[in-house]
Design an enzyme around this catalytic site. Structure first.
Site, PDB file in Angstrom:
ATOM      1  N   LYS A 258      45.346   9.012  34.612  1.00 33.93           N
ATOM      2  CA  LYS A 258      43.946   8.936  35.035  1.00 33.93           C
ATOM      3  C   LYS A 258      43.177  10.233  34.758  1.00 33.93           C
ATOM      4  O   LYS A 258      41.984  10.196  34.483  1.00 33.93           O
ATOM      5  CB  LYS A 258      43.861   8.570  36.523  1.00 33.93           C
ATOM      6  CG  LYS A 258      44.331   7.153  36.816  1.00 33.93           C
ATOM      7  CD  LYS A 258      44.212   6.863  38.304  1.00 33.93           C
ATOM      8  CE  LYS A 258      44.669   5.464  38.655  1.00 33.93           C
ATOM      9  NZ  LYS A 258      44.467   5.181  40.083  1.00 33.93           N
TER      10      LYS A 258
ATOM     11  N   ALA B 186      44.430  13.982  50.827  1.00 33.88           N
ATOM     12  CA  ALA B 186      43.345  14.595  50.046  1.00 33.88           C
ATOM     13  C   ALA B 186      43.742  14.705  48.579  1.00 33.88           C
ATOM     14  O   ALA B 186      43.406  15.661  47.890  1.00 33.88           O
ATOM     15  CB  ALA B 186      43.008  15.962  50.636  1.00 33.88           C
TER      16      ALA B 186
ATOM     17  N   ALA C 118      43.608   9.753  45.271  1.00 31.65           N
ATOM     18  CA  ALA C 118      43.179   8.495  45.899  1.00 31.65           C
ATOM     19  C   ALA C 118      42.027   8.742  46.858  1.00 31.65           C
ATOM     20  O   ALA C 118      41.067   7.969  46.906  1.00 31.65           O
ATOM     21  CB  ALA C 118      44.362   7.850  46.616  1.00 31.65           C
TER      22      ALA C 118
ATOM     23  N   ASN D 145      44.624  16.473  55.926  1.00 30.69           N
ATOM     24  CA  ASN D 145      45.718  16.438  54.955  1.00 30.69           C
ATOM     25  C   ASN D 145      46.826  17.386  55.377  1.00 30.69           C
ATOM     26  O   ASN D 145      46.579  18.389  56.054  1.00 30.69           O
ATOM     27  CB  ASN D 145      45.193  16.860  53.569  1.00 30.69           C
ATOM     28  CG  ASN D 145      46.187  16.563  52.472  1.00 30.69           C
ATOM     29  OD1 ASN D 145      46.804  15.492  52.460  1.00 30.69           O
ATOM     30  ND2 ASN D 145      46.376  17.489  51.535  1.00 30.69           N
TER      31      ASN D 145
HETATM   32  P1  ATR Z   1      47.208  10.272  44.799  1.00 28.65           P
HETATM   33  O1  ATR Z   1      46.559  10.523  43.489  1.00 28.65           O
HETATM   34  O2  ATR Z   1      47.886   8.929  44.893  1.00 28.65           O
HETATM   35  O3  ATR Z   1      46.332  10.551  45.967  1.00 28.65           O
HETATM   36  P2  ATR Z   1      48.464  12.859  45.024  1.00 28.65           P
HETATM   37  O4  ATR Z   1      47.307  13.497  44.340  1.00 28.65           O
HETATM   38  O5  ATR Z   1      49.844  13.292  44.678  1.00 28.65           O
HETATM   39  O6  ATR Z   1      48.454  11.282  44.818  1.00 28.65           O
HETATM   40  O7  ATR Z   1      48.237  12.995  46.601  1.00 28.65           O
HETATM   41  C1  ATR Z   1      49.107  12.440  47.486  1.00 28.65           C
HETATM   42  C2  ATR Z   1      48.554  12.686  48.886  1.00 28.65           C
HETATM   43  O8  ATR Z   1      49.484  12.171  49.810  1.00 28.65           O
HETATM   44  C3  ATR Z   1      48.357  14.143  49.231  1.00 28.65           C
HETATM   45  O9  ATR Z   1      47.286  14.253  50.136  1.00 28.65           O
HETATM   46  C4  ATR Z   1      49.688  14.481  49.902  1.00 28.65           C
HETATM   47  O10 ATR Z   1      49.629  15.574  50.780  1.00 28.65           O
HETATM   48  P3  ATR Z   1      49.725  17.090  50.198  1.00 28.65           P
HETATM   49  O11 ATR Z   1      48.398  17.384  49.584  1.00 28.65           O
HETATM   50  O12 ATR Z   1      50.029  17.913  51.387  1.00 28.65           O
HETATM   51  O13 ATR Z   1      50.847  17.065  49.194  1.00 28.65           O
HETATM   52  C5  ATR Z   1      49.895  13.220  50.685  1.00 28.65           C
HETATM   53  N1  ATR Z   1      51.295  12.973  51.050  1.00 28.65           N
HETATM   54  C6  ATR Z   1      52.286  12.520  50.285  1.00 28.65           C
HETATM   55  N2  ATR Z   1      53.427  12.361  50.998  1.00 28.65           N
HETATM   56  C7  ATR Z   1      53.115  12.718  52.268  1.00 28.65           C
HETATM   57  C8  ATR Z   1      53.844  12.770  53.482  1.00 28.65           C
HETATM   58  N3  ATR Z   1      55.142  12.425  53.549  1.00 28.65           N
HETATM   59  N4  ATR Z   1      53.201  13.179  54.601  1.00 28.65           N
HETATM   60  C9  ATR Z   1      51.912  13.531  54.559  1.00 28.65           C
HETATM   61  N5  ATR Z   1      51.162  13.514  53.437  1.00 28.65           N
HETATM   62  C10 ATR Z   1      51.760  13.105  52.311  1.00 28.65           C
END
Ligand code: ATR
Length: 252
Positions: A45, A107, A110, A130
């Site tokens: 993307k 954050a 998505a 976040n």
């Molecule tokens: P996407 O494009 O699907 O949003 P991403 O950019 O990798 O994927 O973001 C994933 C989001 O899920 C982030 O906000 C991540 O938190 P961090 O910024 O702290 O990494 C959050 N996330 C993923 N796994 C998590 C978990 N187990 N607990 C809390 N937040 C999580």
């Protein structure tokens, strides 16, 4: 299914691009004079945003494009229709957005993709929290709209949201983000952008904690696709029959 509804003869196929070869794959696709546009999925993307000559608001904030539309030989428009899809599906749930207080957990890309369409829908407040709080602050500062704020754990304790949205990828790994400081008592809808054949852990937690209604992101998936279909064809398909059909397939 949309094309069938609208009685359009279209070809819509999957193309698997090599991990480092998105741009070449997209150029090969658009070399076909009949190619109108395509959806783009992870992990491409960001590369799609770089390829587009114009980005809509949501795509620009997210630097993430899920829909490319060729307008003419020189112009490839890039859209992020996730937010349009989310807003449409929140409305499908019978939830009015105007003047509502929303909390988005997560954050990442998505979350970024849905901020502008939610603001355009007339919401009152959009709080973002976040695990890595700096990312939430970064979105809030980039958007430059006083309705958007970043909330850390202490801030969450005194915050009551009408709608709580899980945009984290935690559900994909069958885990939960930290929800300890989030109150679901006044929550009319808890929405997980992920979907599965059964309620996600987030939906289960939200129900147990007092959310009046819970929903997963299957409707958002269909609605973002419908928005892309409209960009390419100017037709507005009905999403309900497609959501129902996919829901049935999921439960098989
Ligand atoms: P996407 O494009 O699907 O949003 P991403 O950019 O990798 O994927 O973001 C994933 C989001 O899920 C982030 O906000 C991540 O938190 P961090 O910024 O702290 O990494 C959050 N996330 C993923 N796994 C998590 C978990 N187990 N607990 C809390 N937040 C999580």
């Amino acid at each position: 299914m949309f094309a069938e509804q609208c009685q359009l003869a279209i070809q819509y196929d999957k193309i698997s691009a090599p991990e480092k070869g998105f741009s070449e794959a997209a150029q090969a696709f658009f070399a076909n004079p009949e190619a109108i546009g395509c959806n783009v999925t992870s992990p491409f993307k960001g590369a799609a945003a770089a390829l587009a000559s114009h980005l809509n608001n949501a795509a620009s904030l997210a630097q993430s494009v899920n829909t490319l539309h060729r307008v003419d030989d020189q112009t490839l428009n890039g859209y992020n229709t996730d937010g349009i899809g989310l807003v449409a599906d929140l409305q499908n749930q019978g939830v009015a957005l105007s003047d509502k207080t929303l909390l988005i957990i997560g954050a990442g890309g998505a979350a970024r993709g849905v901020v502008h369409p939610l603001l355009d829908a007339g919401i009152k407040t959009l709080a973002i929290t976040n695990r890595t709080i700096a990312k939430a602050h970064h979105i809030a500062s980039q958007v430059e709209d006083s309705r958007v704020l970043a909330l850390d754990k202490p801030g969450l304790m005194s915050f009551n949201a009408d709608i709580i949205i899980n945009s984290t990828s935690a559900s994909l790994h069958n885990t939960l983000p930290d929800l300890e400081h989030i109150s679901f008592a006044d929550c009319e809808l808890a929405y997980d952008m992920a979907y599965a054949s059964k309620p996600t852990l987030f939906m289960q937690h939200a129900s147990d904690a007092g959310a009046k209604k819970v929903a997963d992101g299957l409707g958002m998936l269909v609605e973002q696709a419908a928005a892309a279909f409209t960009i390419w064809t100017s037709e507005v398909p009905q999403s309900k029959p497609v959501i129902n059909s996919l829901r049935q397939q999921l439960s098989l």
